[in-house]
Design an enzyme around this catalytic site. Structure first.
Site, mmCIF file in Angstrom:
data_model
loop_
_atom_site.group_PDB
_atom_site.id
_atom_site.type_symbol
_atom_site.label_atom_id
_atom_site.label_comp_id
_atom_site.label_asym_id
_atom_site.label_seq_id
_atom_site.Cartn_x
_atom_site.Cartn_y
_atom_site.Cartn_z
ATOM 1 N N SER A 169 89.279 -50.343 -13.034
ATOM 2 C CA SER A 169 88.700 -49.271 -13.853
ATOM 3 C C SER A 169 87.961 -48.287 -12.942
ATOM 4 C CB SER A 169 87.756 -49.869 -14.893
ATOM 5 O OG SER A 169 86.763 -50.622 -14.249
ATOM 6 N N LEU A 186 88.365 -37.452 -15.030
ATOM 7 C CA LEU A 186 88.326 -36.299 -14.138
ATOM 8 C C LEU A 186 89.741 -35.757 -13.896
ATOM 9 C CD1 LEU A 186 86.700 -34.466 -12.344
ATOM 10 C CD2 LEU A 186 86.841 -36.167 -10.528
ATOM 11 N N ILE A 233 93.354 -56.518 -23.521
ATOM 12 C CA ILE A 233 93.753 -56.954 -24.871
ATOM 13 C C ILE A 233 93.496 -55.855 -25.901
ATOM 14 C CG2 ILE A 233 93.166 -58.535 -26.764
ATOM 15 C CD1 ILE A 233 92.828 -60.722 -24.759
ATOM 16 N N LYS A 249 101.503 -52.792 -3.602
ATOM 17 C CA LYS A 249 101.843 -53.851 -4.563
ATOM 18 C C LYS A 249 101.042 -53.772 -5.875
ATOM 19 C CE LYS A 249 104.467 -57.050 -3.658
ATOM 20 N NZ LYS A 249 105.906 -56.813 -3.624
ATOM 21 N N LYS A 262 108.357 -45.447 -1.045
ATOM 22 C CA LYS A 262 108.395 -46.821 -1.532
ATOM 23 C C LYS A 262 107.877 -46.902 -2.978
ATOM 24 C CE LYS A 262 106.665 -51.314 -0.131
ATOM 25 N NZ LYS A 262 105.826 -51.983 0.851
ATOM 26 N N GLY A 264 65.562 -39.103 -24.729
ATOM 27 C CA GLY A 264 65.469 -40.551 -24.678
ATOM 28 C C GLY A 264 65.030 -41.101 -26.015
ATOM 29 N N CYS A 302 64.591 -32.314 -25.554
ATOM 30 C CA CYS A 302 64.492 -33.215 -26.704
ATOM 31 C C CYS A 302 63.218 -34.070 -26.593
ATOM 32 C CB CYS A 302 65.768 -34.039 -26.823
ATOM 33 S SG CYS A 302 66.109 -34.504 -28.522
ATOM 34 N N GLN A 310 59.182 -33.039 -26.907
ATOM 35 C CA GLN A 310 58.213 -33.727 -27.780
ATOM 36 C C GLN A 310 57.018 -34.235 -26.960
ATOM 37 O OE1 GLN A 310 60.649 -36.731 -29.710
ATOM 38 N NE2 GLN A 310 61.774 -35.231 -30.927
ATOM 39 N N HIS A 330 70.015 -29.950 -26.731
ATOM 40 C CA HIS A 330 70.559 -30.377 -25.430
ATOM 41 C C HIS A 330 71.398 -29.269 -24.790
ATOM 42 C CE1 HIS A 330 69.343 -34.598 -25.607
ATOM 43 N NE2 HIS A 330 69.432 -34.440 -26.911
ATOM 44 N N GLU A 351 72.217 -28.897 -21.823
ATOM 45 C CA GLU A 351 73.101 -29.391 -20.759
ATOM 46 C C GLU A 351 74.530 -29.608 -21.232
ATOM 47 O OE1 GLU A 351 70.747 -31.089 -22.279
ATOM 48 O OE2 GLU A 351 71.236 -33.210 -22.558
HETATM 49 N N1 GLN Z 1 63.891 -40.078 -29.705
HETATM 50 C C1 GLN Z 1 63.687 -38.703 -30.032
HETATM 51 C C2 GLN Z 1 64.164 -38.369 -31.437
HETATM 52 O O1 GLN Z 1 64.926 -39.105 -32.018
HETATM 53 C C3 GLN Z 1 64.363 -37.801 -29.006
HETATM 54 C C4 GLN Z 1 65.836 -37.932 -29.005
HETATM 55 C C5 GLN Z 1 66.448 -37.318 -27.779
HETATM 56 O O2 GLN Z 1 65.769 -37.098 -26.794
HETATM 57 N N2 GLN Z 1 67.752 -37.090 -27.791
HETATM 58 O O3 GLN Z 1 63.775 -37.368 -31.965
#
Ligand code: GLN
Length: 547
Positions: free
Chosen positions: A13, A19, A147, A188, A222, A353, A380, A384, A519, A521
């Site tokens: 893997s 990519l 599987i 191989k 080959k 997070g 995010c 906060q 987000h 990004e």
């Molecule tokens: N945990 C936070 C929320 O649910 C932030 C979520 C995040 O950073 N994507 O609002």
């Protein structure tokens, strides 16, 4: 009607199937074709939304609110085609749809079997949107022989027969290990992996062979002979310094030509690779570098913040600087001075997070960036935490926190400056959630509009006051505290169009301190760096000149 390219992997893997698929998509676009990329994952989770980032890496969110595999991020970064919910499926989703139909009685009492019921469901998924692109590139996760993967391999085998001859091809990625003792590349494992494919009725048209050493002509012959492919269809994939070299490298090895040959597309349209040449030039010809700290929780697995890392690279490309990213574990300074861990960085990014662990460290990182005037981008959870920091330290709310942490601990410890949102508006619809709803999809997910304050820093950066960005969260900053925070200088410069949900905060008297509830990004591309990341890196460069 689209032509289909099925991408499979063998031997080991992590060969870079995602990519290779993304780079091939970019090359077909460079030849004037339209493409759509799709991922079929054999695991039994219904979607990656509830999988730990430690195990599975980042969850990539689409505009239409699907939580998908991070490979869809690669696809989007290389082709610029926004991924959709219908571009990602897992065994879990397929089985749950089949079982739902069975319960509804859709199968009229028939015995439900992997063939044809599960395979039919997979084939239906493959057909969605087939009229919209010249090429549909479908990557099968895992390796041949797994599987869980079997129904997918069986489905794509059947699919080629449902389509007219010449409408589908198979591309298989393998590894050529190098034996230092004999100084040889070994073919191989590739032969075995192709045999495995053939035993389930799939004959690859193209073999992409990962190798750390040049593949001699004799070995290529080959492989072609033993694996029943044309010699020109044995494509070498060497290690690259940057993933963004992949389109040019694969073109150099003849991948796009081999694909067009396999479909008998002749004469092949000439490729225009200007964009990719510029991308590679920006990576290799930089003027200076900046050091940026990502203060997070999932720092052991860099894939957990894949899109952020890539977006920072794109921001570097926009400024022609190298961005050195260092992963800093927020938990380490939960209850100590963050200075020894954060001093020396030209900018600080606190990513998204879930859960309380490490959040005290993130709050300290926000305070450090605010008071030391270091560029800060909070994404995010990172936004906060910046708001909680301001509430605690400047707005007389020493117990400010997020309801998320109280929910987790089952105790009421915090003033909920960040609260659990249970009702909101998406487009023209009202969305409602209850605390006990199952974990999948109970978040504010996907693209939402935001209105930016005229004259704010972010409006300047975006060059607009109307934006849309992707979301993935349950909790929101409470506007109840807006006035108290704005009086101290933390401006709510982006709001949902109905004015209820804070989307962006920025410190008015700081060189660059921005928190976003979404987000950014996820929408950055090497050939179109996201404005927030481009400007964040610019601010880091400026800061690096001061120190
Ligand atoms: N945990 C936070 C929320 O649910 C932030 C979520 C995040 O950073 N994507 O609002």
């Amino acid at each position: 009607m689209a032509r289909y390219i099925f991408i499979t992997g063998g031997v080991v893997s992590s060969l870079g199937k995602g990519l290779a698929s993304a780079a091939l998509g970019a090359l077909l676009q460079a030849r004037g074709f339209s493409v759509r990329l799709r991922k079929l994952d054999p695991y039994l989770n219904v979607d990656p939304g509830t999988m730990s980032p430690f195990e599975h890496g980042e969850v990539f969110v689409t505009d239409d609110g699907a939580e998908t595999d991070l490979d869809l991020g690669h696809y989007e970064r290389f082709t610029g085609v926004p991924a959709r919910m219908s571009d990602s499926v897992s065994s879990g989703r397929i089985y749950s749809d089949v079982l739902e139909k069975e319960r509804r009685g859709d199968y009229l009492g028939k015995t439900i079997q992997v063939v044809p019921h599960v395979t039919n469901e997979i084939k239906e998924f493959l057909l969605v949107g087939e009229d919209e692109a010249d090429f549909m590139l479908c990557e099968i996760g895992g390796t041949v022989g797994d599987i869980e993967g079997l129904p997918f391999f069986e489905a794509i085998r059947q699919f080629t027969h449902d389509k007219p001859r010449g409408q589908c091809i198979f591309m298989h990625l393998t590894l050529l290990p190098y034996l230092a003792a004999s100084g040889e590349l070994k073919t191989k494992p590739t032969q075995h992996s192709v045999k495995e494919l053939q035993s389930i009725g799939i004959a690859p048209d193209i073999l992409v062979c990962r190798s750390e050493h040049p593949i001699p002509d004799k070995e290529r012959e080959k492989i072609a002979l033993f694996c029943n492919v044309r010699k020109e269809a044995v494509i070498a994939a060497y290690d690259l310094k940057s993933i963004y070299e992949a389109p040019l490298a694969y073109h150099h090895e003849g991948l796009d030509q081999a694909v067009l040959d396999a479909f008998s597309i002749s004469p092949a349209p000439k490729p225009d690779l200007t964009v990719w040449k510029d991308v590679v030039d920006r990576i290799h010809h930089t003027d200076g570098e900046v050091n940026i700290a990502i203060v997070g929780k999932y720092v052991q697995l860099e894939d957990a913040y894949k899109s952020i890392k890539e977006a920072l690279t794109h921001g570097g490309m926009a400024n022609r600087v190298r961005v050195n990213v260092e992963w800093v574990d927020a938990e380490v300074f939960d209850s100590e001075d963050p200075a020894p861990h954060l001093e020396g960085f030209h900018a600080i990014l606190v990513p998204g997070g879930f859960g309380e662990r490490g959040t005290e460290g993130k709050i300290k990182a926000a305070e450090f960036a605010r008071t030391r005037k270091i560029p800060y981008l909070g994404i995010c959870l990172g936004m906060q935490m910046a708001v909680i920091e301001a509430a605690r330290n400047l707005a007389d709310l020493p117990d400010a926190g997020s309801e998320e942490f109280d929910h987790e601990s089952g105790k009421k410890r915090f003033t909920p400056v960040v609260y659990h949102l249970k009702e909101w508006v998406q487009g023209n619809e009202k969305v409602k959630r209850k605390p006990g709803d199952d974990k999948g999809g109970t978040m504010r997910l996907g693209a939402y509009n935001a209105t930016l304050t005229e004259g704010s820093k972010v409006a300047g950066i975006y060059g607009s006051t109307a934006i849309d960005e992707r979301h993935r969260h349950r909790y929101e900053v409470d506007t109840k505290y807006r006035k108290a925070l704005e009086d101290k200088g933390l401006k709510f410069s982006g709001m949902s169009p109905d004015g209820r949900l804070p989307e962006i905060v920025e410190w008015a008297d700081h060189p660059w301190f921005i928190g976003v509830q979404f987000h950014p990004e996820l929408k950055s591309k090497p050939f179109a760096p996201h404005p927030l990341f481009a400007d964040f890196v610019r601010a880091a460069v400026e800061n690096s000149r001061l120190v």
